[in-house]
Design a protein around this motif. Structure first.
Motif: not given
Length: 266
Positions: A166-175
């Motif tokens: 969840s954290g890394i995909t949220l990070t990528a989405g924000l990027m």
């Protein structure tokens, strides 16, 4: 036994969809309390509970996306729903490939407390950095195939324990410029096929190596993980735009520090 089952299912349900790393939390009971591994059957049960929760919460979206995707296979004009469905499928591929190629290596060499602790801290800081630089403009329907591929690669990185899918995909989405809510929704939707595939793989392994199964423990695990995951999804989406990601980042830093302290004391 019931206390073990309830606590571990609660941990799985809450941490599967929060950007705080489920693997980091699942080692705490074994390290702090000396609890034994509940086994593959229990893993299948709690992942099934989490899958049912996200399917139930996004049931309208799942039906709409599935219908639009099926229509695209029949030659109908592309819609925003069909494009999003194809993006989710594309985002699932990298983790499947990396898992098939390096799954054994990750299981044998990267499931240590030190790896989990360091990943918890590093990817927590990356989440904070991405949120600070994000434009927060796009919806999940504006992801595009390049964005979907980036999100899929990010999900593959989550095979490293402590990263948090969840954290890394949220990070990528924000990027990619998605709003926090849009990035979270895409992350939840792309969790459906990956949890289904991972659970199916575990189930096949269970069938090929039969073990004694406590059906009462499995049923309880499914129920508790379903309810806790459902509550987690609702609260996370309701609060994310209001509170941002900083509370989760600070929590990850504290958790990583605690894990390092425990590892150093062993």
């Amino acid at each position: 036994m019931e206390v073990h089952v309830i606590l571990l299912a609660l941990i799985q349900g809450f941490t599967e969809f929060l950007p705080i790393s489920s693997s980091a939390h699942l080692i705490l009971p074994s390290v702090l309390l000396g609890w034994p591994d509940q086994g593959i059957a229990f893993d299948v049960a709690v992942h099934l509970g989490s899958l049912l929760a996200v399917l139930y919460y996004f049931r309208q979206e799942v039906v709409s996306l599935t219908h639009a995707w099926a229509g695209s296979l029949q030659g109908r004009d592309a819609t925003s729903e069909s494009r999003l469905a194809w993006c989710i499928i594309l985002a699932t591929i990298p983790a499947c490939i990396i898992g098939a190629l390096f799954g054994s290596f990750i299981k044998d060499f990267l499931r240590s407390g030190w790896v989990i602790a360091i990943a918890t801290i590093v990817f927590g800081l990356l989440l904070w950095w991405a949120d600070k630089r994000a434009q927060h403009l796009k919806s999940e329907y504006q992801t595009g195939w390049r964005g979907a591929l980036l999100l899929g690669c990010a999900q593959a990185v989550a095979l490293i324990p402590g990263t948090s899918r969840s954290g890394i995909t949220l990070t990528a989405g924000l990027m990619l410029g998605l709003t926090r809510s849009a990035a979270a929704r895409f992350s939840f939707l792309m969790s459906i096929p990956i949890i289904l595939l991972a659970g199916s793989h575990q189930a096949v392994g269970l069938l090929s190596n039969p073990v004694a199964i406590s059906w009462s423990a499995m049923s309880l695990g499914i129920l508790v993980s379903f309810l806790s995951a459902l509550a987690c999804i609702h609260l996370f989406l309701a609060l994310l735009e209001r509170i941002g990601v900083l509370p989760f980042v600070l929590y990850r830093l504290g958790l990583g520090a605690v894990l390092i302290w425990m590892m150093a004391g062993q």
